[in-house]
Design a protein around this motif. Structure first.
Motif, PDB file in Angstrom:
ATOM      1  N   HIS A  19     -11.417 -14.492   1.871  1.00  0.00           N
ATOM      2  CA  HIS A  19     -11.524 -13.168   2.486  1.00  0.00           C
ATOM      3  C   HIS A  19     -11.409 -12.033   1.500  1.00  0.00           C
ATOM      4  O   HIS A  19     -10.978 -10.945   1.824  1.00  0.00           O
ATOM      5  CB  HIS A  19     -10.529 -13.036   3.633  1.00  0.00           C
ATOM      6  N   GLY A  20     -11.764 -12.312   0.249  1.00  0.00           N
ATOM      7  CA  GLY A  20     -11.998 -11.190  -0.653  1.00  0.00           C
ATOM      8  C   GLY A  20     -10.899 -10.794  -1.598  1.00  0.00           C
ATOM      9  O   GLY A  20     -11.163 -10.366  -2.704  1.00  0.00           O
ATOM     10  N   LEU A  21      -9.634 -10.898  -1.163  1.00  0.00           N
ATOM     11  CA  LEU A  21      -8.590 -10.412  -2.050  1.00  0.00           C
ATOM     12  C   LEU A  21      -8.277 -11.460  -3.110  1.00  0.00           C
ATOM     13  O   LEU A  21      -7.946 -12.587  -2.794  1.00  0.00           O
ATOM     14  CB  LEU A  21      -7.316 -10.110  -1.268  1.00  0.00           C
ATOM     15  N   PRO A  22      -8.368 -11.111  -4.383  1.00  0.00           N
ATOM     16  CA  PRO A  22      -8.105 -12.079  -5.444  1.00  0.00           C
ATOM     17  C   PRO A  22      -6.605 -12.271  -5.623  1.00  0.00           C
ATOM     18  O   PRO A  22      -6.032 -11.953  -6.643  1.00  0.00           O
ATOM     19  CB  PRO A  22      -8.742 -11.420  -6.666  1.00  0.00           C
ATOM     20  N   THR A  23      -5.969 -12.776  -4.581  1.00  0.00           N
ATOM     21  CA  THR A  23      -4.522 -12.898  -4.591  1.00  0.00           C
ATOM     22  C   THR A  23      -4.100 -14.261  -5.101  1.00  0.00           C
ATOM     23  O   THR A  23      -4.631 -15.262  -4.682  1.00  0.00           O
ATOM     24  CB  THR A  23      -3.989 -12.770  -3.152  1.00  0.00           C
TER      25      THR A  23
ATOM     26  N   PHE B 255       0.881  -1.167   0.000  1.00  0.00           N
ATOM     27  CA  PHE B 255       0.000   0.000   0.000  1.00  0.00           C
ATOM     28  C   PHE B 255       0.925   1.225   0.000  1.00  0.00           C
ATOM     29  O   PHE B 255       1.229   1.791   1.052  1.00  0.00           O
ATOM     30  CB  PHE B 255      -0.895  -0.036   1.239  1.00  0.00           C
ATOM     31  N   PRO B 256       1.387   1.607  -1.213  1.00  0.00           N
ATOM     32  CA  PRO B 256       2.375   2.691  -1.283  1.00  0.00           C
ATOM     33  C   PRO B 256       1.776   4.024  -0.841  1.00  0.00           C
ATOM     34  O   PRO B 256       0.560   4.232  -0.929  1.00  0.00           O
ATOM     35  CB  PRO B 256       2.731   2.745  -2.779  1.00  0.00           C
TER      36      PRO B 256
ATOM     37  N   VAL C  76      -1.382  -2.745  -4.084  1.00  0.00           N
ATOM     38  CA  VAL C  76      -0.889  -3.388  -5.297  1.00  0.00           C
ATOM     39  C   VAL C  76      -0.221  -4.713  -4.923  1.00  0.00           C
ATOM     40  O   VAL C  76       0.336  -4.855  -3.844  1.00  0.00           O
ATOM     41  CB  VAL C  76       0.148  -2.505  -6.031  1.00  0.00           C
ATOM     42  N   GLN C  77      -0.343  -5.666  -5.826  1.00  0.00           N
ATOM     43  CA  GLN C  77       0.327  -6.955  -5.647  1.00  0.00           C
ATOM     44  C   GLN C  77       1.568  -6.929  -6.509  1.00  0.00           C
ATOM     45  O   GLN C  77       1.480  -6.763  -7.720  1.00  0.00           O
ATOM     46  CB  GLN C  77      -0.576  -8.087  -6.147  1.00  0.00           C
TER      47      GLN C  77
ATOM     48  N   ARG D  32      -1.344  -6.541   4.821  1.00  0.00           N
ATOM     49  CA  ARG D  32      -0.819  -5.615   3.819  1.00  0.00           C
ATOM     50  C   ARG D  32       0.362  -4.862   4.421  1.00  0.00           C
ATOM     51  O   ARG D  32       0.503  -4.784   5.650  1.00  0.00           O
ATOM     52  CB  ARG D  32      -1.915  -4.626   3.367  1.00  0.00           C
ATOM     53  N   PHE D  33       1.175  -4.312   3.545  1.00  0.00           N
ATOM     54  CA  PHE D  33       2.307  -3.511   4.001  1.00  0.00           C
ATOM     55  C   PHE D  33       2.051  -2.074   3.572  1.00  0.00           C
ATOM     56  O   PHE D  33       1.974  -1.785   2.377  1.00  0.00           O
ATOM     57  CB  PHE D  33       3.621  -4.050   3.421  1.00  0.00           C
TER      58      PHE D  33
END
Lengths: 760, 760
Positions: free
Chosen positions: A724-728, A329-330, A341-342, A381-382
């Protein structure tokens, strides 16, 4: 101003639109600051930014609900207290806010988490681990800035009760706006602006606002007689009997590592880079503790101070993590589209989004640690600090944030603090905290030196010449140059220890000397990953807890076996089983170093399973009639609830191998099924398990350590849980650096690419 | 009196004679106390006893030197600081007395010692481990007695400097006696008596003596203006912002376990016995810290509170330790012949020397822990507290004392504290801290109950009758009996909530009820083993440190591999070896969970060995030219300095097995020698080691846990090291309960009867 506020509350812009507005507004304020505007001039725009951010938050909640982890919170909290993971301290004496004790499963979980932390960070990197005292004398914390700046503004009422002043003002304004439906828009806007500034006022300003709004003590109902004042959040005490050595309980463990820098450098053979690390208690006297383990007064930190050359922040092992995909998370996204962003950490460093390899290496290692501990990728997230959030000396900062029921919580900080900490202590103590490096090749340095005419000066000044001569001999290059400049123009006057000396031609000779320099001194930069262990624990609690779909009352902690408080629960199927068999099973497991709980109560077997599930035991071992005749027991896997039979003599090896990641439940189950078809269950399982242990013991590679020969059999990378939602999708795994993979939604036991681990 | 003192200093009685005199004098004082003599009447005889004890100590030192551990103390202290085991805290700010930091080897050693402690006590016994806060509110410590009694007497001079008053008085008397050679014998005797009483005076008495002797501040040279005063040794602070909640840093970890008693009992299913345990920091604001780790202001304790029925202190696993031979120093021997006795703990409990099985069990388990950690039998004894040393409520107390360079040091207390702690907190909080037990068979109880005539009373007193009726319904058996006694004699007057009621005939009916009682309540006793971890560490430092016979400058810590800070050191034979091989060896060991240090400096190989020896690394791994061509490395065992070659691929398994006690250096060496004769070193060693691992993984028994099938191959009991004077021979080992055996004098690596331990 009022119009824009109205627009956002009425028409309802999307979260994306709001992000853009936040970005524009943020840019505006930066420009104004750059142009030298003062706080009053900025106030309205800062208030607007805060307002936009609040609207954005509301929009995000309405749109996605992504900023709250979906966990049955009441059942979770109930289980945590009832099963004694975490309980209020001193309940017998009515408790103390912000103090919690860990009961048996909480303590065991914490011990295992920290043991894993040590293996993952300390052993893997060869870090220099310290244990420093929590008692800290005042001068140290004066230098570090904590004595002056580790404060919140507070007000005290006539009964002596204390409140956080900014929170009181916010609550009072909320109340006013809510109650007074006839308030003019101008007044409403004025109050909104004041509220947005609540934590930025000086004590006097804040006091003025409290008085103007007639804010009274919630307890006494009386106005506050005095202005708010800064309350230092450190616990003060007095060290030694005289009462004159003021000390504090440390607010962080970092200072102990800076204190020991010189010895550490020496311990490391004078070489940089090296990392110091410390696990220990820290303290913060919160005015208003809340949110269980998230804001407490006594807590455990695990901090790393990685000292590195300020101009060489490459990391030799960076390649081993470069392909790890991370949710970043820039700072720029926080003020534009608000999207994470991934990307691989390799790309993040290559594009300079993350400042340097060493910082990037630690971000990736932290992610691996958290995943392996039970944190789900969708809830991690970072977040990069905004330039305005960072201290002036910091180069780049990223917080690992874990999504919890209360929102995103900062759990691990990663800061490149440059050389600030060593510098302030060196200055305060008028000493040097530097390292030396050999220059790539020797450099020839030309320096001007100044040679006094000792005879002439001694004759003129007699004994008084001594300090003058010593002063002249200690001059550095710049000092000599300054004197020469004066001398070139005429007589030189210098004052040494209060005496004035006039030096005329013939007193001094200036001479250029050249010498070969092979070493250079530098103050190392420090890159600091800092773990709030209680917060990570709370994250793992929230991410692993679930209730059985068929029974809401049955809570389960799906801890990865490696960090589970207890590896096995031993129980009898009913009360006819002799205790002897429970003891044999328990002893076998304990002797193999596995922590075990025994349920020898008289309740039904289903209840015993439920009890074990509630404390997250991965394997339940049941003694039944067959045990007494054939020597086998059943082993039930917690999340799948499937069972196999295992010979009592193989029990410890079977469970131990699964807990160390040398074997998986699936393959143990498959082998047991195969053995079932053969004549003897016991011997088949023995062979299989022993083989696995032997193979694992021979394997010397670690996916974490990125060595080339990862044991392929034990690894089967999977896609992250998507519940949990994130399409990772984590697919970019480098050779020899498999991504840590966890399962979540399907509640299989967590497993991840790890080698044979067998710790002493 | 003077004559006896003169005799002991002149003729010089033997230690044995002095013991007898100490015994007689001790008996005399007990008799006088029993006869009700007061302190003044006792003073002379108490002084005589102290004097005799001092003479005894001197005689023992002269005769045997047994009360000092023989260790090269200067080399030890130098190594501890230089290699950063233990360093003064805050050196950069000139340090703070009594505060020490642990550097990398100290921290790793402590971590390993505590991990071993957890396996040995917590896992093995299924103890309930807690982690409570160090911040403790005042009321808790008021109840426990620490607020009032955790004190030393102190004086302050005009400059504010503080001194322990009793020590000042002692020093002053010593000085006077030394300087004044013409002092009369009477005066000398008078002073001797005052000195012997120094720590027993009231503040006023002590102040009087200081003034009478003209004692002045060693700093200012001025007399003290005020009397000594009790100085509480707890660090005080204030919890929360209001400043009205006074708190302390805990002086022990025990209170947290008493605080949680109810929840723990519930966690354990309401059943007693169970043990709670806690490892954590405790604090003591020493007036004059000294002796390094032995008297510090912040330290780590590991405490066990074993709750047990006060009348049933048998221990189910006592048989497993009954044959352990221990060096006991019973109270009676301390006052008679002064000799320790060697006996099995079974005999000690059977003869009632040790009060009960549970206490005896813990004494034996502590001994096993200490031996396995590196404490030598000749330097360990268990000293029973004299009746006069124990608190009035204590049943029996034994201290594990370790012999160090400074003498015998109490390192682990073992106290049967009866139900004192739970009782005081229950009384203070007007609550119950009891457990229940089912009676062997139900008991029928007959109780008198009192039935009010509600109609009559309601009519007479209207609404006012309500509190009266409630009062009557809540009466217990005794209360009813008291009222019946009054009623039998005429009208009854009771006062409820300030209102007086007169009850006449017809108002009350008395009735005998019988009911079946199946449960009984009781307050558990607590048996408390309490470890001072820093002191145990110092003991291990002193007992394992030695210098190479051929080179005084080469210090070695002969730590048992299990607790050694680092298991292996990886180094290159010279600078031509590519770094890659160092990294491969390090990764292999780290991946197997073994902590490793790498010495990639440019010094000679001998210097690298010496450096590894200094931090007690059991196995040094050297990469040489053969490594680069054939893939084998040398492994050097620290104490024998012998070497073997091992394939790099087998390195972790080979060293890991030895560190876990699954294999021994001797057998690894023998197999390697055999393999040397065969074609391939590598494959032969693989086979042998893998076999050992597999066998160990299958073994489920523990010599410590006393299960019947101890792995015979790994055990070869030996007689204790005799180099430290005590002619101890441990032979009484029960089947399956081999005594822990250590080697010392010949400096072979320590090994002991332990099973496969493989900890997560």
């Amino acid at each position: 101003m009022a119009a824009s506020a109205a627009a956002s509350s009425a028409a309802g812009p999307t979260a994306a639109e709001l992000y853009a507005q936040v970005a524009t507004q943020g840019g505006l304020i930066r420009d104004m600051k750059a142009a030298g505007k003062n706080k009053d001039e900025l106030a309205a725009d800062v208030a607007k930014l805060k307002d936009l951010k609040a609207a954005l938050k509301a929009a995000m909640e309405a749109e996605g609900g992504e900023d709250k982890w979906d966990v049955p919170k009441e059942a979770l909290d109930n289980t945590l207290t009832r099963r004694m993971f975490v309980v209020p301290s001193f309940e017998l004496y009515n408790g103390v806010a912000g103090l919690y004790d860990f009961g048996p499963p909480g303590t065991a979980f914490k011990d295992n988490l920290l043991a894993f932390w040590r293996r993952h960070f300390v052993y893997e990197e060869g870090m220099l681990q310290l244990e420093c005292t929590t008692l800290t004398p005042e001068p140290v914390l004066k230098t570090s800035g904590h004595v002056d700046k580790f404060t919140d503004l507070m007000v005290k009422d006539s009964a002596g009760e204390c409140f956080r002043a900014d929170k009181l003002l916010e609550d009072a304004i909320d109340d006013l706006v809510k109650k007074d439906s006839e308030m003019t828009p101008d007044r409403r806007e004025e109050l909104r602006q004041i509220r947005a500034m609540a934590d930025a006022f000086t004590p006097e300003e804040l006091g003025g606002h409290l008085r103007a709004l007639g804010v009274v003590s919630p307890s006494t109902g009386e106005a506050f007689a005095e202005d708010p004042f800064p309350f230092n959040l450190m616990f003060a005490t007095s060290i030694g009997p005289a009462g004159d050595l003021r000390g504090f309980l440390r607010p962080e463990t970092a200072q102990g590592m800076f204190m020991n820098f010189r010895r550490l450098l020496d311990y490391n053979g004078g070489r940089v880079p090296f990392a110091a690390t410390q696990i220990g208690s820290a303290y913060r006297n919160e005015i208003a503790p809340r949110n269980g383990l998230l804001r407490v007064r006594e807590f455990t930190m695990a901090e790393i101070e990685h000292f590195v050359h300020p101009e060489r922040k490459e990391h030799p092992k960076f390649a081993s993590v470069a392909s790890d995909v991370m949710t970043l998370f820039p700072a720029t996204n926080q003020t534009t589209d608000g999207k994470t962003v991934q990307m691989t950490i390799g790309d993040a460093v290559a594009s300079k989004l993350v400042d340097n390899e060493t910082l990037g290496y630690f971000l990736a290692r932290t992610q691996r640690f958290l995943f392996a501990s039970g944190i789900k990728p969708a809830g991690l997230r970072f977040r990069q600090h905004l330039r305005t959030e960072m201290a002036h000396y910091a180069t780049d900062c990223w917080d690992a944030e874990i999504l919890m029921a209360s929102g995103w919580v900062e759990c691990v900080g990663h800061a490149d603090r440059s050389c600030y900490d060593l510098d302030v202590h060196a200055r305060a103590r008028k000493t040097s905290l530097e390292a030396s490096e050999r220059l790539p090749e020797p450099v020839t340095v030309t320096e001007l030196s100044c040679i006094p005419n000792k005879g002439a000066l001694g004759k003129r000044y007699k004994k008084a010449a001594k300090p003058l001569l010593s002063f002249l001999s200690e001059l550095d290059g710049e000092g000599v140059a300054a004197i020469k400049a004066q001398a070139d123009a005429g007589p030189v006057t210098v004052t040494v220890e209060g005496t004035e000396f006039e030096l005329v031609e013939g007193d001094l000779t200036f001479k250029e000397c050249t010498r070969k320099v092979t070493m250079r001194k530098f103050t190392p930069s420090v890159i600091e990953p800092s773990f709030g262990i209680g917060r990570v624990m709370q994250g793992v609690f929230e991410h692993t807890f679930y209730v059985r779909p068929d029974d809401e009352a049955r809570g389960v902690f799906g801890f990865p076996a490696e960090v589970a408080p207890f590896k096995a629960a031993v129980m009898a199927v009913d009360s006819r089983i002799p205790d002897e068999f429970l003891h044999r099973a328990r002893s076998a497991l304990t002797a193999a170093g596995l922590s075990v709980i025994v349920d020898d109560s008289g309740v039904a077997i289903g209840r015993k399973y439920a009890r074990a599930d509630e404390v997250g035991v991965p394997f339940a071992v049941t003694i039944d009639g067959v045990t007494t005749t054939e020597g086998t027991v059943t082993v039930r896997e917690r999340d799948s609830m499937r069972q196999i039979r295992v010979a009592l003599s193989d029990l410890a090896a079977t469970i131990g191998a699964m807990c160390r990641g040398e074997d998986t439940w699936e393959s143990v189950e498959a082998r047991a099924a195969g053995a079932d078809a053969a004549t003897s269950v016991a011997s088949a399982v023995v062979g299989a398990v022993t083989g696995a242990v032997a193979a694992a013991a021979g394997a010397v590679s670690s996916a974490f350590a990125a060595s080339p020969a990862a044991p392929a059999a034990a690894v089967s990378p999977k896609v992250f849980d998507r519940s949990h939602g994130l399409p990772t999708s984590i697919t970019g795994t480098a050779k020899g650096a498999e991504a840590v993979v966890m399962e979540g939604g399907d509640r299989k036991i967590g497993r991840f690419a790890r080698p044979a681990v067998s710790i002493l």
